[in-house]
Design a protein around this motif. Structure first.
Motif, PDB file in Angstrom:
ATOM      1  N   LEU A 157      13.650  16.015-130.454  1.00 57.76           N
ATOM      2  CA  LEU A 157      13.777  16.774-129.204  1.00 57.76           C
ATOM      3  C   LEU A 157      14.098  15.868-128.021  1.00 57.76           C
ATOM      4  O   LEU A 157      14.880  16.243-127.140  1.00 57.76           O
ATOM      5  N   MET A 158      13.505  14.668-128.006  1.00 55.93           N
ATOM      6  CA  MET A 158      13.794  13.738-126.908  1.00 55.93           C
ATOM      7  C   MET A 158      15.253  13.292-126.934  1.00 55.93           C
ATOM      8  O   MET A 158      15.818  12.967-125.889  1.00 55.93           O
ATOM      9  N   LEU A 159      15.850  13.274-128.112  1.00 59.87           N
ATOM     10  CA  LEU A 159      17.280  12.980-128.210  1.00 59.87           C
ATOM     11  C   LEU A 159      18.128  14.214-127.921  1.00 59.87           C
ATOM     12  O   LEU A 159      19.114  14.152-127.186  1.00 59.87           O
ATOM     13  N   ALA A 160      17.737  15.331-128.505  1.00 53.44           N
ATOM     14  CA  ALA A 160      18.554  16.546-128.415  1.00 53.44           C
ATOM     15  C   ALA A 160      18.601  17.133-127.011  1.00 53.44           C
ATOM     16  O   ALA A 160      19.672  17.554-126.556  1.00 53.44           O
ATOM     17  N   MET A 161      17.472  17.186-126.342  1.00 53.55           N
ATOM     18  CA  MET A 161      17.442  17.861-125.040  1.00 53.55           C
ATOM     19  C   MET A 161      18.437  17.255-124.036  1.00 53.55           C
ATOM     20  O   MET A 161      19.224  17.988-123.442  1.00 53.55           O
ATOM     21  N   TRP A 194      23.633  17.543-121.305  1.00 53.30           N
ATOM     22  CA  TRP A 194      24.889  16.891-120.935  1.00 53.30           C
ATOM     23  C   TRP A 194      26.069  17.688-121.483  1.00 53.30           C
ATOM     24  O   TRP A 194      27.048  17.944-120.771  1.00 53.30           O
ATOM     25  N   SER A 195      25.961  18.119-122.732  1.00 56.12           N
ATOM     26  CA  SER A 195      27.027  18.928-123.339  1.00 56.12           C
ATOM     27  C   SER A 195      27.185  20.255-122.622  1.00 56.12           C
ATOM     28  O   SER A 195      28.308  20.727-122.389  1.00 56.12           O
ATOM     29  N   MET A 196      26.067  20.873-122.271  1.00 55.13           N
ATOM     30  CA  MET A 196      26.085  22.156-121.570  1.00 55.13           C
ATOM     31  C   MET A 196      26.843  22.033-120.238  1.00 55.13           C
ATOM     32  O   MET A 196      27.719  22.841-119.938  1.00 55.13           O
ATOM     33  N   LEU A 197      26.492  21.002-119.474  1.00 51.03           N
ATOM     34  CA  LEU A 197      27.170  20.814-118.186  1.00 51.03           C
ATOM     35  C   LEU A 197      28.651  20.498-118.386  1.00 51.03           C
ATOM     36  O   LEU A 197      29.500  20.972-117.627  1.00 51.03           O
ATOM     37  N   ALA A 229      27.423  28.836-122.580  1.00 48.52           N
ATOM     38  CA  ALA A 229      26.373  29.848-122.718  1.00 48.52           C
ATOM     39  C   ALA A 229      25.482  29.552-123.923  1.00 48.52           C
ATOM     40  O   ALA A 229      24.251  29.648-123.833  1.00 48.52           O
ATOM     41  N   ALA A 230      26.095  29.180-125.038  1.00 43.01           N
ATOM     42  CA  ALA A 230      25.312  28.872-126.240  1.00 43.01           C
ATOM     43  C   ALA A 230      24.430  27.648-126.016  1.00 43.01           C
ATOM     44  O   ALA A 230      23.255  27.641-126.415  1.00 43.01           O
ATOM     45  N   LEU A 231      24.991  26.619-125.386  1.00 45.30           N
ATOM     46  CA  LEU A 231      24.218  25.401-125.134  1.00 45.30           C
ATOM     47  C   LEU A 231      23.108  25.646-124.121  1.00 45.30           C
ATOM     48  O   LEU A 231      22.017  25.075-124.233  1.00 45.30           O
ATOM     49  N   ARG A 232      23.364  26.494-123.151  1.00 45.29           N
ATOM     50  CA  ARG A 232      22.320  26.824-122.165  1.00 45.29           C
ATOM     51  C   ARG A 232      21.148  27.516-122.857  1.00 45.29           C
ATOM     52  O   ARG A 232      19.989  27.204-122.593  1.00 45.29           O
ATOM     53  N   ASN A 233      21.465  28.448-123.757  1.00 46.89           N
ATOM     54  CA  ASN A 233      20.403  29.117-124.514  1.00 46.89           C
ATOM     55  C   ASN A 233      19.653  28.122-125.387  1.00 46.89           C
ATOM     56  O   ASN A 233      18.422  28.158-125.481  1.00 46.89           O
ATOM     57  N   ALA A 234      20.386  27.228-126.043  1.00 50.26           N
ATOM     58  CA  ALA A 234      19.750  26.224-126.900  1.00 50.26           C
ATOM     59  C   ALA A 234      18.853  25.300-126.078  1.00 50.26           C
ATOM     60  O   ALA A 234      17.735  24.974-126.496  1.00 50.26           O
ATOM     61  N   HIS A 235      19.327  24.881-124.910  1.00 49.87           N
ATOM     62  CA  HIS A 235      18.555  23.993-124.046  1.00 49.87           C
ATOM     63  C   HIS A 235      17.249  24.679-123.618  1.00 49.87           C
ATOM     64  O   HIS A 235      16.180  24.051-123.641  1.00 49.87           O
ATOM     65  N   SER A 236      17.345  25.949-123.259  1.00 51.09           N
ATOM     66  CA  SER A 236      16.151  26.700-122.847  1.00 51.09           C
ATOM     67  C   SER A 236      15.185  26.872-124.012  1.00 51.09           C
ATOM     68  O   SER A 236      13.976  26.658-123.869  1.00 51.09           O
ATOM     69  N   LEU A 237      15.708  27.266-125.156  1.00 50.39           N
ATOM     70  CA  LEU A 237      14.855  27.471-126.330  1.00 50.39           C
ATOM     71  C   LEU A 237      14.166  26.169-126.743  1.00 50.39           C
ATOM     72  O   LEU A 237      12.957  26.139-127.002  1.00 50.39           O
ATOM     73  N   LEU A 238      14.933  25.086-126.787  1.00 53.44           N
ATOM     74  CA  LEU A 238      14.351  23.805-127.182  1.00 53.44           C
ATOM     75  C   LEU A 238      13.348  23.286-126.152  1.00 53.44           C
ATOM     76  O   LEU A 238      12.430  22.548-126.507  1.00 53.44           O
ATOM     77  N   ALA A 239      13.494  23.680-124.898  1.00 52.30           N
ATOM     78  CA  ALA A 239      12.494  23.311-123.885  1.00 52.30           C
ATOM     79  C   ALA A 239      11.148  23.939-124.235  1.00 52.30           C
ATOM     80  O   ALA A 239      10.096  23.292-124.116  1.00 52.30           O
ATOM     81  N   TYR A 240      11.175  25.192-124.701  1.00 47.65           N
ATOM     82  CA  TYR A 240       9.930  25.836-125.133  1.00 47.65           C
ATOM     83  C   TYR A 240       9.360  25.142-126.376  1.00 47.65           C
ATOM     84  O   TYR A 240       8.143  24.946-126.484  1.00 47.65           O
ATOM     85  N   VAL A 241      10.228  24.782-127.299  1.00 46.03           N
ATOM     86  CA  VAL A 241       9.774  24.073-128.504  1.00 46.03           C
ATOM     87  C   VAL A 241       9.173  22.725-128.108  1.00 46.03           C
ATOM     88  O   VAL A 241       8.118  22.325-128.625  1.00 46.03           O
ATOM     89  N   LEU A 242       9.827  22.025-127.179  1.00 46.47           N
ATOM     90  CA  LEU A 242       9.311  20.744-126.704  1.00 46.47           C
ATOM     91  C   LEU A 242       7.949  20.925-126.050  1.00 46.47           C
ATOM     92  O   LEU A 242       7.011  20.178-126.309  1.00 46.47           O
ATOM     93  N   PHE A 243       7.827  21.941-125.199  1.00 41.32           N
ATOM     94  CA  PHE A 243       6.551  22.194-124.526  1.00 41.32           C
ATOM     95  C   PHE A 243       5.456  22.450-125.556  1.00 41.32           C
ATOM     96  O   PHE A 243       4.366  21.871-125.479  1.00 41.32           O
ATOM     97  N   ALA A 244       5.736  23.296-126.538  1.00 37.72           N
ATOM     98  CA  ALA A 244       4.742  23.606-127.570  1.00 37.72           C
ATOM     99  C   ALA A 244       4.391  22.357-128.381  1.00 37.72           C
ATOM    100  O   ALA A 244       3.214  22.132-128.715  1.00 37.72           O
TER     101      ALA A 244
END
Length: 183
Positions: free
Chosen positions: A95-99, A104-107, A134-149
């Motif tokens: 996650l620290m790599l992916a986020m 960066w990819s999303m932007l 749009a897909a990357l934005r959703n992935a970034h948001s979802l992975l933020a929740y996974v990271l938080f958990a």
């Protein structure tokens, strides 16, 4: 590959606590960016370089981890807990790599400049594509929740080792070897 039987090396400990503070900050900045229109521009300007700093530090951290094996888990730790510990650590690294890379990819896909500071922009790493954005934005948001958990689980496990098991797992990351350990 070096190894200290009971403690993480100094580089690992410094990077762990530095990145813990950075990641917690990023989680709060991310939530605040969504919640506040007034502070959003300033928070975005903080979020981007902090994300790239985390990306660079996790690479250093992985290099250090591969060169310096972590101390072993207690031998009496149940196999499921040991497996969960190993899996959660690698999930955190992933996650620290992916986020940051997804951010960066999303932007890049959104056509937004990745401004580190005045005069330094990062190059786009994917082509401009609104659907990909749009897909990357959703992935970034979802992975933020996974990271938080995952961070909450990691913190809970660390406190369990500190307060319940009292087995030295927390101390292996919290402090280096004592003078008695060196003898």
């Amino acid at each position: 590959m070096s190894r200290d039987a009971g403690h993480f090396n100094l580089t690992a400990r410094v990077l762990h606590w530095l990145m813990a503070a950075m990641i917690l900050s990023m989680l709060f900045v991310g939530v605040s960016m969504v919640a506040s229109l007034h502070w959003r521009p300033a928070l975005i300007n903080l979020h981007r370089p902090l994300g790239i700093a985390i990306l660079l530090l996790v690479l250093v951290r992985l290099y250090n981890r591969l060169r310096h094996r972590p101390p072993p888990l207690p031998t009496d730790l149940p196999a499921r807990q040991a497996a969960a510990a190993h899996a959660s650590h690698w999930l955190l690294y992933g996650l620290m790599l992916a986020m940051p890379l997804i951010g960066w990819s999303m932007l890049s896909a959104g056509g937004y400049p990745i401004v580190m500071w005045s005069g330094l922009n990062l190059p786009p790493i994917v082509p401009h594509d609104p659907a990909l954005y749009a897909a990357l934005r959703n992935a970034h948001s979802l992975l933020a929740y996974v990271l938080f958990a995952t961070v909450i689980g990691h913190l809970s496990a660390a406190l369990f080792h500190l307060w319940v098991r009292r087995d030295g797992v927390f101390q292996a990351m919290a402090k280096g070897p004592s003078r008695d350990d060196a003898r």
